[in-house]
Scaffold this active site. Structure first.
Site, PDB file in Angstrom:
ATOM      1  N   ARG A  61       0.867  -1.174   0.000  1.00 58.99           N
ATOM      2  CA  ARG A  61       0.000   0.000   0.000  1.00 58.99           C
ATOM      3  C   ARG A  61       0.900   1.219   0.000  1.00 58.99           C
ATOM      4  O   ARG A  61       2.124   1.104   0.044  1.00 58.99           O
ATOM      5  CB  ARG A  61      -1.024  -0.014   1.142  1.00 58.99           C
ATOM      6  CG  ARG A  61      -0.675  -0.713   2.418  1.00 58.99           C
ATOM      7  CD  ARG A  61       0.458  -0.095   3.176  1.00 58.99           C
ATOM      8  NE  ARG A  61       0.193   1.314   3.398  1.00 58.99           N
ATOM      9  CZ  ARG A  61       1.097   2.216   3.671  1.00 58.99           C
ATOM     10  NH1 ARG A  61       2.390   1.863   3.757  1.00 58.99           N
ATOM     11  NH2 ARG A  61       0.816   3.467   3.867  1.00 58.99           N
ATOM     12  N   GLY A  62       0.278   2.408  -0.060  1.00 60.42           N
ATOM     13  CA  GLY A  62       1.079   3.625  -0.211  1.00 60.42           C
ATOM     14  C   GLY A  62       1.191   3.925  -1.699  1.00 60.42           C
ATOM     15  O   GLY A  62       1.534   3.026  -2.489  1.00 60.42           O
ATOM     16  N   ALA A  63       0.919   5.169  -2.068  1.00 61.40           N
ATOM     17  CA  ALA A  63       0.769   5.497  -3.490  1.00 61.40           C
ATOM     18  C   ALA A  63       1.966   5.079  -4.357  1.00 61.40           C
ATOM     19  O   ALA A  63       1.785   4.395  -5.374  1.00 61.40           O
ATOM     20  CB  ALA A  63       0.474   6.987  -3.631  1.00 61.40           C
ATOM     21  N   ARG A 102      -7.321  -0.282  -6.760  1.00 62.57           N
ATOM     22  CA  ARG A 102      -7.556   0.770  -5.761  1.00 62.57           C
ATOM     23  C   ARG A 102      -7.771   2.097  -6.509  1.00 62.57           C
ATOM     24  O   ARG A 102      -6.994   2.428  -7.403  1.00 62.57           O
ATOM     25  CB  ARG A 102      -6.379   0.881  -4.778  1.00 62.57           C
ATOM     26  CG  ARG A 102      -6.247  -0.389  -3.917  1.00 62.57           C
ATOM     27  CD  ARG A 102      -5.392  -0.146  -2.704  1.00 62.57           C
ATOM     28  NE  ARG A 102      -6.030   0.724  -1.745  1.00 62.57           N
ATOM     29  CZ  ARG A 102      -5.400   1.305  -0.717  1.00 62.57           C
ATOM     30  NH1 ARG A 102      -4.109   1.112  -0.552  1.00 62.57           N
ATOM     31  NH2 ARG A 102      -6.036   2.085   0.130  1.00 62.57           N
ATOM     32  N   GLN A 214      -2.056   2.279  10.023  1.00 63.16           N
ATOM     33  CA  GLN A 214      -0.769   2.317   9.315  1.00 63.16           C
ATOM     34  C   GLN A 214       0.296   3.060  10.120  1.00 63.16           C
ATOM     35  O   GLN A 214       1.486   2.762   9.999  1.00 63.16           O
ATOM     36  CB  GLN A 214      -0.923   2.986   7.942  1.00 63.16           C
ATOM     37  CG  GLN A 214      -1.674   2.163   6.918  1.00 63.16           C
ATOM     38  CD  GLN A 214      -3.141   2.529   6.862  1.00 63.16           C
ATOM     39  OE1 GLN A 214      -3.729   2.898   7.881  1.00 63.16           O
ATOM     40  NE2 GLN A 214      -3.742   2.423   5.699  1.00 63.16           N
ATOM     41  N   ASP A 255      -1.866  10.784  -1.905  1.00 58.96           N
ATOM     42  CA  ASP A 255      -2.222   9.745  -2.885  1.00 58.96           C
ATOM     43  C   ASP A 255      -2.589  10.334  -4.228  1.00 58.96           C
ATOM     44  O   ASP A 255      -2.499   9.664  -5.255  1.00 58.96           O
ATOM     45  CB  ASP A 255      -3.377   8.894  -2.347  1.00 58.96           C
ATOM     46  CG  ASP A 255      -2.891   8.067  -1.180  1.00 58.96           C
ATOM     47  OD1 ASP A 255      -2.857   8.596  -0.056  1.00 58.96           O
ATOM     48  OD2 ASP A 255      -2.489   6.909  -1.416  1.00 58.96           O
ATOM     49  N   ASN A 265      -5.217  12.521   0.824  1.00 55.03           N
ATOM     50  CA  ASN A 265      -4.340  11.646   1.609  1.00 55.03           C
ATOM     51  C   ASN A 265      -5.225  10.865   2.578  1.00 55.03           C
ATOM     52  O   ASN A 265      -6.451  11.036   2.606  1.00 55.03           O
ATOM     53  CB  ASN A 265      -3.268  12.469   2.334  1.00 55.03           C
ATOM     54  CG  ASN A 265      -2.181  11.579   2.935  1.00 55.03           C
ATOM     55  OD1 ASN A 265      -1.662  10.688   2.267  1.00 55.03           O
ATOM     56  ND2 ASN A 265      -1.840  11.793   4.189  1.00 55.03           N
ATOM     57  N   LYS A 266      -4.624  10.006   3.354  1.00 52.96           N
ATOM     58  CA  LYS A 266      -5.349   9.117   4.263  1.00 52.96           C
ATOM     59  C   LYS A 266      -6.394   9.878   5.080  1.00 52.96           C
ATOM     60  O   LYS A 266      -6.150  10.986   5.544  1.00 52.96           O
ATOM     61  CB  LYS A 266      -4.338   8.424   5.182  1.00 52.96           C
ATOM     62  CG  LYS A 266      -4.900   7.427   6.162  1.00 52.96           C
ATOM     63  CD  LYS A 266      -5.807   6.379   5.544  1.00 52.96           C
ATOM     64  CE  LYS A 266      -5.173   5.579   4.432  1.00 52.96           C
ATOM     65  NZ  LYS A 266      -6.156   4.757   3.678  1.00 52.96           N
TER      66      LYS A 266
HETATM   67  O1  MRU Z   1      -4.487   3.219   2.211  1.00 52.66           O
HETATM   68  P1  MRU Z   1      -2.993   3.390   2.121  1.00 52.66           P
HETATM   69  O2  MRU Z   1      -2.263   2.804   3.273  1.00 52.66           O
HETATM   70  O3  MRU Z   1      -2.456   2.950   0.778  1.00 52.66           O
HETATM   71  O4  MRU Z   1      -2.806   4.959   2.202  1.00 52.66           O
HETATM   72  C1  MRU Z   1      -1.510   5.491   2.162  1.00 52.66           C
HETATM   73  C2  MRU Z   1      -1.477   6.946   2.382  1.00 52.66           C
HETATM   74  O5  MRU Z   1      -2.481   7.598   2.530  1.00 52.66           O
HETATM   75  C3  MRU Z   1      -0.124   7.598   2.315  1.00 52.66           C
HETATM   76  O6  MRU Z   1      -0.092   8.708   3.157  1.00 52.66           O
HETATM   77  C4  MRU Z   1       0.122   8.057   0.880  1.00 52.66           C
HETATM   78  O7  MRU Z   1       0.008   6.985  -0.002  1.00 52.66           O
HETATM   79  C5  MRU Z   1       1.410   8.720   0.724  1.00 52.66           C
HETATM   80  S1  MRU Z   1       2.649   7.497   0.532  1.00 52.66           S
HETATM   81  C6  MRU Z   1       4.171   8.047   0.411  1.00 52.66           C
END
Ligand code: MRU
Length: 375
Positions: A61-63, A102, A214, A255, A265-266
């Protein structure tokens, strides 16, 4: 030019989040992030289906890492169909499958488009395999370089606060925008690691980041592996800490960021931005350019927000004293729950965007100053 190195370590060993298996150029491996911090497990990705599942199930996960895994997924898809005459159509169908995994992180679309461009004049399935492998490796290397540059550009913000106050700098971060969310370094964490490695005293407030935690599971773990002082806090503690002067700086990732600087973002990031604004705490977003969606202008209306299973809100998992990993229900079983994965922080609440090309205002003019070729 910043020299490439492998800065992030697990138990002292330089480690990236995604790699080819040792001596197996046809097998990709990723850290199974669902099992951290309790177990470090490498998950094999040997075909397109497994790569798509790994993104969907949040093994990764993470963009930026979602984009990197999709790029590898297309390489694995090419391996499966290389002897078919319609290999190109089959790979394009695989791209469609990956795009459905996603919805919010635009790096997924960016990486797939970049990989499909490799196929344009490709005469055979075997050459498609080579080109998609090279393309995937390049995407991984670019991510490492961009995150390292974000670190170089962002670290002086931390240094300046320390020079002004003479005490350790308190940084608040949300979710995991660390090296686990990327290939190496991280986005929001890159300036932190750079400043820490240069000896600037600092401390990170880590939002636990419900519902998937996370922050608690991943950010706390990776900061700990690197020796960075940090404290885990409930998601709703940040405002209180800011009111009492305990936060010097907020740094988060993204993201998807629009061309006018609105930041998805999250979920919960927006509330931190509001609290930061009310307390005159600088609020920075660190992101590589593949996270910018140049086609969008209005983040609130246009960015698709992922909605996930209510199970993630109603249940929590953790380790018992005997070492077993268990999942427990934390609310009445019959209560409905809503699970929005992301929110949008309007550009007006963002102090600056830290990109691989430097820091700019969260606005069209700001982004134009760094990426004129996109305007
Ligand atoms: O749902 P996730 O865990 O994929 O969400 C991740 C985030 O929101 C991060 O802050 C974002 O991807 C930035 S990653 C460098």
């Amino acid at each position: 030019m910043i020299p490439l190195r492998f800065p992030m370590k697990i138990a002292g060993q330089p480690t990236r989040t995604i790699r080819f298996a040792p001596d197996r150029p046809d097998l990709v491996q990723v850290i199974d992030q669902r099992q951290l911090p309790h177990r470090l497990v490498w998950q094999d990705l040997n075909d397109l289906a497994t790569a798509a599942w790994a993104i969907e199930a949040m093994v990764v996960r993470g963009a930026p890492l979602i984009g990197a895994t999709a790029a590898m997924g297309l390489f694995l898809a090419a391996l499966e169909v290389r002897s078919q005459s319609n290999f190109r159509e089959a790979i394009e169908a695989s791209a469609q499958r990956l795009l459905q995994t996603r919805p919010t992180a635009v790096n997924l679309h960016w990486a797939i488009a970049r990989q499909l461009a490799c196929l344009a004049d490709c005469p055979s399935g075997a050459i498609a395999v080579d080109q998609l492998r090279t393309g995937a490796v390049q995407i991984l290397e670019d991510d490492v370089r961009q995150c390292a540059q974000i670190g170089e550009h962002g670290a002086p913000l931390i240094e300046a606060i320390h020079a002004r106050t003479g005490r350790p700098v308190n940084i608040l971060t949300h979710c995991n925008a660390g090296w686990l969310a990327c290939v190496d370094w991280g986005t929001a964490t890159a300036p932190i690691y750079h400043a820490f490695d240069r000896g600037i005293p600092l401390h990170v407030w880590v939002d636990e980041t419900r519902p998937r935690n996370q922050g608690a599971k991943l950010t706390a773990w990776e900061l700990g592996q690197h020796g960075v002082p940090h404290t885990l806090i409930p998601d709703n503690a940040g405002g209180h800490l800011m009111q009492h002067g305990r936060v010097d700086l907020v740094m988060v990732g993204s993201d998807r960021t629009t061309r006018n600087g609105d930041v998805a973002n999250k979920i919960g990031t927006y509330l931190k931005a509001l609290a930061a604004n009310d307390n005159q705490v600088p609020f920075y977003v660190a992101l590589p350019s593949p996270t910018i969606d140049w086609t969008l202008r209005d983040g609130l209306r246009e960015i698709p927000i992922e909605q996930r299973s209510d199970r993630e809100v109603k249940y929590m998992d953790g380790r018992t004293e005997s070492g077993a990993i268990v999942e427990v229900l934390i609310c009445p079983e019959s209560s409905p729950a809503a699970n929005y994965g992301f929110d949008v922080t309007p550009a007006r609440l963002v102090t600056g965007l830290i990109t691989e090309r430097g820091i700019c205002a969260a606005s069209e003019a700001g982004l134009r100053s760094r990426f004129p070729e996109q305007f």
